[in-house]
Structures are given as C-alpha cells and as structure tokens.
Write an enzyme that holds these catalytic residues in place. Structure first.
Site, mmCIF file in Angstrom:
data_model
loop_
_atom_site.group_PDB
_atom_site.id
_atom_site.type_symbol
_atom_site.label_atom_id
_atom_site.label_comp_id
_atom_site.label_asym_id
_atom_site.label_seq_id
_atom_site.Cartn_x
_atom_site.Cartn_y
_atom_site.Cartn_z
ATOM 1 N N LYS A 202 0.816 -1.215 0.000
ATOM 2 C CA LYS A 202 0.000 0.000 0.000
ATOM 3 C C LYS A 202 0.848 1.263 0.000
ATOM 4 C CE LYS A 202 -4.326 -1.777 1.636
ATOM 5 N NZ LYS A 202 -5.361 -1.831 2.664
ATOM 6 N N ARG A 237 -3.723 -10.060 4.969
ATOM 7 C CA ARG A 237 -4.154 -10.038 3.557
ATOM 8 C C ARG A 237 -2.976 -9.550 2.726
ATOM 9 N NH1 ARG A 237 -6.271 -6.563 -0.072
ATOM 10 N NH2 ARG A 237 -7.949 -7.311 -1.415
HETATM 11 C C1 7PJ Z 1 -8.171 -4.210 1.890
HETATM 12 C C2 7PJ Z 1 -9.273 -4.933 1.474
HETATM 13 C C3 7PJ Z 1 -7.837 -4.212 3.266
HETATM 14 C C4 7PJ Z 1 -9.713 -5.658 3.600
HETATM 15 C C5 7PJ Z 1 -8.390 -3.943 -0.215
HETATM 16 C C6 7PJ Z 1 -5.491 -3.363 -1.571
HETATM 17 C C7 7PJ Z 1 -6.651 -2.500 -1.797
HETATM 18 N N1 7PJ Z 1 -10.035 -5.662 2.308
HETATM 19 N N2 7PJ Z 1 -9.411 -4.748 0.141
HETATM 20 N N3 7PJ Z 1 -8.638 -4.947 4.083
HETATM 21 N N4 7PJ Z 1 -7.621 -3.611 0.809
HETATM 22 N N5 7PJ Z 1 -10.447 -6.345 4.478
HETATM 23 O O1 7PJ Z 1 -5.493 -4.542 -1.875
HETATM 24 O O2 7PJ Z 1 -4.481 -2.809 -1.117
HETATM 25 O O3 7PJ Z 1 -6.893 -3.569 3.758
HETATM 26 S S1 7PJ Z 1 -8.192 -3.411 -1.833
#
Ligand code: 7PJ
Length: 259
Positions: A202, A237
């Site tokens: 990020k 994640r």
């Molecule tokens: C996140 C997400 C996060 C959760 C994205 C990326 C942007 N879902 N979806 N947490 N970020 N729960 O993949 O950096 O931080 S999309």
C-alpha cells in the site's frame, strides 16, 4: 489470505490476472505458496477508482470462484454489493470481505442464514473520494467504535459473533498519521474481534520507505506483516504469500512457537 484481483485496474497487479485463466492460475500459485485462504476481488477500490456494476463484478468473480472450488483453501470474496454477496455465497464462497462493513441496504441480510464468515472493515468516505480530505479527532477511538457498532448491528440481525472478523482498513480514508496511529493500536483493536489487516504494497508502505513503485514495496510490506502478526492479527491479507510465510516462520521459531 492471498489476494486474487480479477480486475483491470487494481493498484498493484491490476490487469495482470484479469482473465479467468490468469486469475485461477495465480490463485493456485498462492495456494502452493502456502495461502490458508484466498480473497477474490472484482472491483478495484484503489483511491479514485470508479464503482463497477454488480453484473460486471459477478461476471469477473463468479467463474474464478467456480473454477477454484476444491482448490484446498476456503474462498473469500471482496465485495460491497449485496447481490454479489448472495450469488457468491450460493456458489460456495465461505467468507465475504466487505470494505463497507455490510452497510449497504440488504448486505447484512445476504449473510444472515448462511454459515459464511464476514470481515467488517472501516472506511471513511468511499473509494472515489476517500483520500481527498480524511479527518479524525481520535482515529483509534473512532475506528474502534465503528467496528463495535457494526459487530452489534450484525449480531442483532442474527450473524453469529464467532463468524465476524474486523479490519481497521489501512489506507481507506486515512492519512499516513492515521494509518500509523492504527498500526500502533493493533493490540488494542485485536481485543474487539479477530483482526484481519492489509498493508501489502500500500501507499503507506511507499510513503515510509520512499518506494514509489508498488513492485518495490515487498520488504516494507513484510515488515508491516510481522508487526501485525506480533500485535495479534489473525489474518494477513497479502499479495506475496511465500515471502510473508517465510518471514513469519523465522519470527515464530525465534519466539519459540510451533510452526
Ligand atoms: C483491503 C481490502 C484491506 C480488507 C483492499 C489493496 C486495496 N479488504 N481490500 N482490508 N484492501 N479487508 O489490496 O491494497 O486492507 S483493496
């Protein structure tokens, strides 16, 4: 949790896995690398991204979900649209990852009566405009209160508390200082419910390390993942499953835990 974007425009790997075959192959690679769970997303929520229709999102995600049934790990779908939730749950998704924390009308109802888990994430504003002017008094208190309120709304509607995980939503309507305050507060946030966190590649990692290109942010992302694990996060994640697992394995051995 390995990230499988089935989108033309995601910030790190947008377009790379946009076809069904490419997304499925990428997903299988992440399972081989040791992912315990996959998160399939058909909508880019990068800052400034425009929303997609439910039909378009489903057309992206559903064939990949179907092809991955039996791949060995549970499948989560990253969506904020109730009709998409219903369709993917009927098709075997085990988890809904909602950056909007089931606030859309009908979203909670889509989960009630299923066995699926849900991730409730904090976001201030919405993706198209969320980074224009994020503002908080006490970001940690506000995010914690929001997550507790969303848990209560879900539990009151009949979603079992054991099926809920929460996420402070790094980068979603937050300045660097807000992200840092939340990162420092992860041990406290982890007392609310099992915690899912996403730092992977990020812009906050770019801001701290001075790495403009998302492709240069692996080492910084690993540092963040270790911090989150140490702070009590249950689910990380990530784009880079093998590298994250290696880092966690070393750290866990040093801590003296079983692998
Ligand atoms: C996140 C997400 C996060 C959760 C994205 C990326 C942007 N879902 N979806 N947490 N970020 N729960 O993949 O950096 O931080 S999309």
């Amino acid at each position: 949790m390995g990230i499988v974007n089935v989108t033309p425009d995601s910030f790190h790997d947008g377009g790379r896995h946009a076809t069904r075959a490419a997304a499925v192959a990428h997903a299988r690679r992440l399972v081989e690398e040791g992912a315990d769970l996959l998160d399939l997303g058909g909508e880019s929520t990068r800052p400034g991204a425009a929303p997609v229709s439910a039909d378009e999102e489903l057309a992206r995600v559903l064939p990949v979900l179907e092809a991955l049934q039996g791949c060995g790990v549970p499948l989560s779908v990253d969506t904020r649209q109730p009709s998409v939730m219903q369709a993917v749950l009927a098709a075997g998704a085990m988890m809904i990852n909602d950056i909007n924390a089931l606030r859309a009308p009908g979203a909670i109802a889509a989960l009630v009566g299923t066995d699926a888990s849900v991730c409730l994430m904090h976001m201030q504003g919405e993706p198209r405009t969320m980074q224009q002017a994020p503002h908080y008094g006490d970001v940690v208190a506000e995010v914690a209160a929001f997550l507790c309120e969303r848990i209560d709304a879900c539990v009151a509607a009949g979603i079992a508390r054991e099926r809920i995980v929460v996420d402070p939503g790094f980068g979603f309507g937050k300045r660097l200082e807000d992200n840092l305050a939340l990162a420092r507060a992860l041990p406290r946030l982890a007392t609310i419910a099992p915690l899912l966190v996403g730092f992977s590649r990020k812009s906050m990692i770019g801001a701290i390390t001075g790495r403009e290109a998302t492709g240069d942010r692996l080492a910084g992302s690993i540092g963040a993942a270790l911090w989150a694990a140490r702070a009590g996060a249950s689910i990380l994640r990530v784009h880079d499953v093998a590298a994250t697992r290696d880092a966690l394995a070393v750290w866990r051995q040093f801590e003296g835990e079983e692998k």
